[in-house]
Each structure stands twice: as C-alpha cells, then as structure tokens.
Design an enzyme around this catalytic site. Structure first.
Site, PDB file in Angstrom:
ATOM      1  N   GLU A  77      -3.822   7.340  -4.899  1.00 33.88           N
ATOM      2  CA  GLU A  77      -3.986   6.868  -6.284  1.00 33.88           C
ATOM      3  C   GLU A  77      -5.312   7.357  -6.859  1.00 33.88           C
ATOM      4  O   GLU A  77      -6.323   7.375  -6.169  1.00 33.88           O
ATOM      5  CB  GLU A  77      -3.973   5.337  -6.315  1.00 33.88           C
ATOM      6  CG  GLU A  77      -2.673   4.709  -5.873  1.00 33.88           C
ATOM      7  CD  GLU A  77      -2.771   3.184  -5.875  1.00 33.88           C
ATOM      8  OE1 GLU A  77      -3.795   2.627  -6.330  1.00 33.88           O
ATOM      9  OE2 GLU A  77      -1.832   2.538  -5.403  1.00 33.88           O
ATOM     10  N   HIS A 136      -0.662   0.204 -10.325  1.00 30.07           N
ATOM     11  CA  HIS A 136      -1.358  -0.762  -9.459  1.00 30.07           C
ATOM     12  C   HIS A 136      -1.798  -1.995 -10.263  1.00 30.07           C
ATOM     13  O   HIS A 136      -2.979  -2.329 -10.348  1.00 30.07           O
ATOM     14  CB  HIS A 136      -2.562  -0.109  -8.783  1.00 30.07           C
ATOM     15  CG  HIS A 136      -2.954  -0.788  -7.508  1.00 30.07           C
ATOM     16  ND1 HIS A 136      -3.457  -0.102  -6.419  1.00 30.07           N
ATOM     17  CD2 HIS A 136      -2.924  -2.095  -7.134  1.00 30.07           C
ATOM     18  CE1 HIS A 136      -3.725  -0.967  -5.438  1.00 30.07           C
ATOM     19  NE2 HIS A 136      -3.403  -2.173  -5.849  1.00 30.07           N
ATOM     20  N   ARG A 193       0.850  -1.188   0.000  1.00 33.20           N
ATOM     21  CA  ARG A 193       0.000   0.000   0.000  1.00 33.20           C
ATOM     22  C   ARG A 193       0.884   1.235   0.000  1.00 33.20           C
ATOM     23  O   ARG A 193       1.938   1.268   0.627  1.00 33.20           O
ATOM     24  CB  ARG A 193      -0.927   0.018   1.232  1.00 33.20           C
ATOM     25  CG  ARG A 193      -2.086  -0.967   1.158  1.00 33.20           C
ATOM     26  CD  ARG A 193      -3.120  -0.536   0.122  1.00 33.20           C
ATOM     27  NE  ARG A 193      -4.322  -1.364   0.142  1.00 33.20           N
ATOM     28  CZ  ARG A 193      -4.526  -2.410  -0.636  1.00 33.20           C
ATOM     29  NH1 ARG A 193      -3.576  -2.786  -1.487  1.00 33.20           N
ATOM     30  NH2 ARG A 193      -5.655  -3.088  -0.573  1.00 33.20           N
TER      31      ARG A 193
END
Length: 316
Positions: A264, A282, A235
């Site tokens: 994000e 991601h 994360r």
C-alpha cells in the site's frame, strides 16, 4: 523534564493536544511515510516513538535507533511492520491498540461483503460514467447474503464482531482459528482447507505472521465453492495477488472486496481492471471516534511507561 516522543504521522487534533500536555513532541511535519533512514534521524535524542502502520521498523532500523529509545507505541493493533524480536533484543518495549477499532473494522468488513455481493462497484461506475440506461429485471443481479455460509479466517475480536453482524443478515457462520472460541455460535473447522470448502463468502481477519503470509493462494482459493466471494480487512500480505486476481478473471470467484493490500498504496494494478472488485483505501479504522481512541490508547501506554507503570497493551 518530560519525556521526548517522536510522533511519526499527523494524528487527530485531540490526540495531539493530549500528547503535548504530557510529553515534549517531535513531529513528522510533512505527514508523509518516512523511510527507515529518516525515521532513525528523527529519533535522535528521543525517548520513545509513537509509530503507525506506514513505518517499516525492521531489524536493521531497530539496530540503528539511538540508545535513548525505550518504547515504541504502535497506533494500530497489528505489529507486523515492527520486528518484535529485534525490539526485544534491544530491550525496547512495543505496545499496540487493541479493542478500540473492533467495531469500525467489522463495519467495513460488512460493507465489503455487501459491496462485493451486490455489485456496488459496477453500479457506481454505471452512474458516474452515465452508462445506466434503464432498470431491467435481469440487470446488475447480485448475490444475497441471507442463508449463505460466511467463513471467518481468524476469530479474534474483529472476527467475532463480524460474525454478530453477519448473523443479523441471516448468514451461517463457519470459522477457522488456532483453537475453538466457546462464546461463538458458529461451526469450528480445525483446518483452513475444511473452512474454505464450506465458505460461500470468506472474510480474512487473521494476523499477518510468517505462518499466514501468502495463505490465500492458488491452491487454497481453488477449495472455495465456485462463485464464492473473498473480502479482506486484515493485511494484504495474507493474499497472493496474482492468484486472487486470476481466480476472479477465470470466474471461480464471483467478486472480491478489499480494504488492505500488499505494498500500500502501490497496489497491484490488476485489481483496478476488475469490474467486480469492490476496493477501499484501508478505511477499516477510519472514523474520527476510532482514530481518537487509538491515539488515546497509544498515549495511555506511553504515559504508563514513563511514570514507571506496566503499559496496558505491551506486546514486547
């Protein structure tokens, strides 16, 4: 009458087809991240929510959810975007999707290790911008993985899968975890500081918690050997962005590889200015097979709950 489920994002076709066979589905037709007010609005009249990591289901949102909501099935392993304590107070069950994305995420971690170590970002830029003049014996020299020490922060399923892959590249594995993992052929370090001092490469694989957020900061980065490489598939909030960018700029770190970020997709623009930053959007679980498996696992939990059985992956 079938249970009514809000699906907050567009899912792979096979997952949506299966969902329709068991539930009455309400969709986020725009397939864009919703703010909390929109989520609460769409949850009206629903019995459960199939949520994703783009849904910020904080305490205030959970308090505003209609009384009919009894379960939140998370399309992810991490649950840091859901306030679990608030869900427990409302007697809302929360589930996740462990196991099924381990290999895909571990593969991306190795891609980041290789991409950062071998200067893939610079090489790709040279090709795309037509700046590759010729081959040279000293041109674009990277760092070999073989024989280097890989520090793994968080030796869970994904950390262990990364360790196995890295060992195939001849890396020596070190790790820090809440407790030693007996099945792992690696050196355990009781503290993060000890791990960092022994890590030529650092792979971040721990969960985002109150204890780990901001754990990789100016003080801890300084403990890494000069020329180390940091990669993150966990994360974004585990890293202090200013500190990481600064450590690359001042040369303490040779390179970084990141698949996850704070805020994000609105990442710190400082990352884009680093030529030795290998950045991905991601992609950790982004294979069709994995995303299908994640969706099926979330549906397994929902189906079990609504037929009166304990969900397999209950976290609350």
């Amino acid at each position: 009458m079938s249970a009514k489920i809000l699906i907050t994002r567009k899912l792979p076709p096979d997952v949506e087809r299966r969902a329709e066979t068991f539930f009455t589905i309400k969709r986020n037709k725009g397939d864009v991240p919703m703010d909390q007010a929109r989520l609460v609005e769409l949850a009206d009249g629903q019995d459960g929510i199939l949520a994703t990591v783009t849904d910020r289901i904080d305490a205030a949102t959970i308090e505003r959810l209609p009384a009919t909501i009894r379960i939140i099935a998370n399309f992810a392993v991490g649950t840091d975007h859901v306030d679990l304590e608030a869900a427990a107070r409302r007697n809302i069950i929360v589930t996740n999707t462990p196991d099924v994305l381990t290999d895909a995420t571990a593969d991306i971690a190795l891609l980041l290790l290789l991409g950062a170590a071998r200067g893939a970002a610079q090489g790709m830029a040279a090709i795309r911008e037509n700046k590759w003049a010729n081959w040279a014996p000293t041109g674009m020299l990277g760092i070999s993985l073989t024989g280097k020490r890989l520090g793994i922060l968080g030796m869970g399923r994904i950390g262990q899968a990364i360790a196995k892959r890295a060992q195939a590249f001849g890396m020596k594995i070190h790790y820090h975890n809440r407790r030693p993992v007996e099945t792992v052929d690696a050196t355990f370090h009781a503290t993060l500081d000890e791990l960092l001092e022994q890590s030529d490469f650092l792979s971040i694989n721990c969960a985002s918690t109150a204890q780990t957020r901001g754990m990789i900061n100016a003080r801890t980065l300084a403990l890494l050997p000069k020329g180390a490489i940091v990669v993150n598939t966990a994360r974004g909030d585990i890293i202090d962005d200013d500190a990481l960018i600064g450590a690359v700029k001042n040369g303490h770190l040779a390179a970084i590889g990141l698949d996850v970020f704070n805020n994000e997709p609105n990442i710190d623009p400082g990352y884009r200015a680093l030529p030795n930053a290998f950045l991905l959007p991601h992609l950790g679980s982004a294979t069709l097979e994995t995303r299908n498996a994640m969706g099926f696992r979330a549906l397994d939990n929902l189906e079990a709950f609504f037929v009166g059985k304990p969900p397999r992956d209950r976290v609350v």
